[in-house]
Write an enzyme that holds these catalytic residues in place. Structure first.
Site, PDB file in Angstrom:
ATOM      1  N   LYS A  52      70.374 -59.437 -70.945  1.00  0.00           N
ATOM      2  CA  LYS A  52      71.031 -60.173 -72.033  1.00  0.00           C
ATOM      3  C   LYS A  52      71.110 -59.314 -73.293  1.00  0.00           C
ATOM      4  O   LYS A  52      72.164 -59.231 -73.933  1.00  0.00           O
ATOM      5  CB  LYS A  52      70.277 -61.469 -72.327  1.00  0.00           C
ATOM      6  CG  LYS A  52      70.410 -62.520 -71.243  1.00  0.00           C
ATOM      7  CD  LYS A  52      69.527 -63.728 -71.542  1.00  0.00           C
ATOM      8  CE  LYS A  52      69.581 -64.751 -70.438  1.00  0.00           C
ATOM      9  NZ  LYS A  52      68.700 -65.911 -70.706  1.00  0.00           N
ATOM     10  N   SER A  67      66.222 -62.971 -74.484  1.00  0.00           N
ATOM     11  CA  SER A  67      65.037 -63.675 -74.005  1.00  0.00           C
ATOM     12  C   SER A  67      65.399 -64.520 -72.804  1.00  0.00           C
ATOM     13  O   SER A  67      66.557 -64.926 -72.631  1.00  0.00           O
ATOM     14  CB  SER A  67      64.470 -64.560 -75.126  1.00  0.00           C
ATOM     15  OG  SER A  67      63.238 -65.133 -74.737  1.00  0.00           O
ATOM     16  N   ASP A  68      64.399 -64.768 -71.969  1.00  0.00           N
ATOM     17  CA  ASP A  68      64.582 -65.665 -70.838  1.00  0.00           C
ATOM     18  C   ASP A  68      63.253 -66.349 -70.545  1.00  0.00           C
ATOM     19  O   ASP A  68      62.190 -65.750 -70.709  1.00  0.00           O
ATOM     20  CB  ASP A  68      65.071 -64.915 -69.593  1.00  0.00           C
ATOM     21  CG  ASP A  68      65.569 -65.882 -68.535  1.00  0.00           C
ATOM     22  OD1 ASP A  68      66.678 -66.427 -68.726  1.00  0.00           O
ATOM     23  OD2 ASP A  68      64.846 -66.124 -67.553  1.00  0.00           O
ATOM     24  N   THR A  69      63.335 -67.601 -70.123  1.00  0.00           N
ATOM     25  CA  THR A  69      62.148 -68.394 -69.828  1.00  0.00           C
ATOM     26  C   THR A  69      62.249 -68.983 -68.434  1.00  0.00           C
ATOM     27  O   THR A  69      63.296 -69.492 -68.048  1.00  0.00           O
ATOM     28  CB  THR A  69      61.997 -69.550 -70.854  1.00  0.00           C
ATOM     29  OG1 THR A  69      61.910 -68.995 -72.165  1.00  0.00           O
ATOM     30  CG2 THR A  69      60.769 -70.398 -70.565  1.00  0.00           C
TER      31      THR A  69
END
Length: 192
Positions: A52, A67-69
């Site tokens: 990203k 960011s990624d969760t």
């Protein structure tokens, strides 16, 4: 000062960056979020955060945050629900269990990407089928990993948290500030 870019359309991530006094522009990107064969959850979230940030990188001098969760139960990544039935089933699985929330944050500066992953243990109390149905009916779980938002109505399900609250919401603030400081952009210097 550098231009700060958030490679996300998430209102929660934007709120968290604003909370620590940062001014930024958003530049959401679309990437393939398919889990690769035998890819561990921590590697998955880090890869997506990096992709990203790199996809949103533009002009020299920009600092781009990606960011990624993911919510992980017994090693399985529980993504965003596809429908209400999926959200209900996920919440039933999380009921009375401890799961991990893994959030990766990546920072790109002049083509160089650094990243880290933060893992937080979250324990749910036992949930009744009626409260799960009532929660799903609100629509809140539908765009959230693991089918809940700790910062919203779903916060009443959380019995215990061990780790970073902001990471569970979607962006680990301490680690984000540390990455920015390493890139020559200490957050506290933006406070007026």
């Amino acid at each position: 000062m550098h231009t700060l870019v958030l490679a996300s359309a998430s209102p929660r991530r934007a709120e968290l960056l604003s909370q620590i006094g940062l001014t930024f522009i958003t530049r959401p990107v679309g990437i393939d979020e398919t889990v690769q064969a035998s890819e561990p959850a921590s590697a998955y979230v880090e890869r997506l955060a990096r992709e990203k940030a790199l996809a949103a990188a533009g002009d020299a001098g920009e600092l781009v945050i990606g960011s990624d969760t993911s919510v992980v139960l017994s090693g399985e990544i529980l993504g965003k629900p596809v429908d209400a039935a999926d959200a209900s089933a996920t919440l039933m699985r999380l009921s009375g269990q401890t799961h991990q929330v893994m959030t990766a944050v990546a920072l790109v500066r002049d083509g160089v990407c650094t990243a880290c992953v933060v893992t937080t243990d979250v324990t749910f109390r036992s949930l009744s089928e009626q409260e799960i149905q009532a929660y799903v009916a609100t629509g809140e779980p539908m765009d959230k990993a693991g089918s809940y938002g700790i910062q919203g109505l779903g916060g009443i399900f959380v019995k215990e948290i061990r780790g970073s609250y902001s990471s569970v919401v979607g962006l680990p603030l301490q680690e984000t500030a540390a990455l920015l400081a390493q890139a020559g952009y200490p957050v506290w210097q933006t406070w007026h």
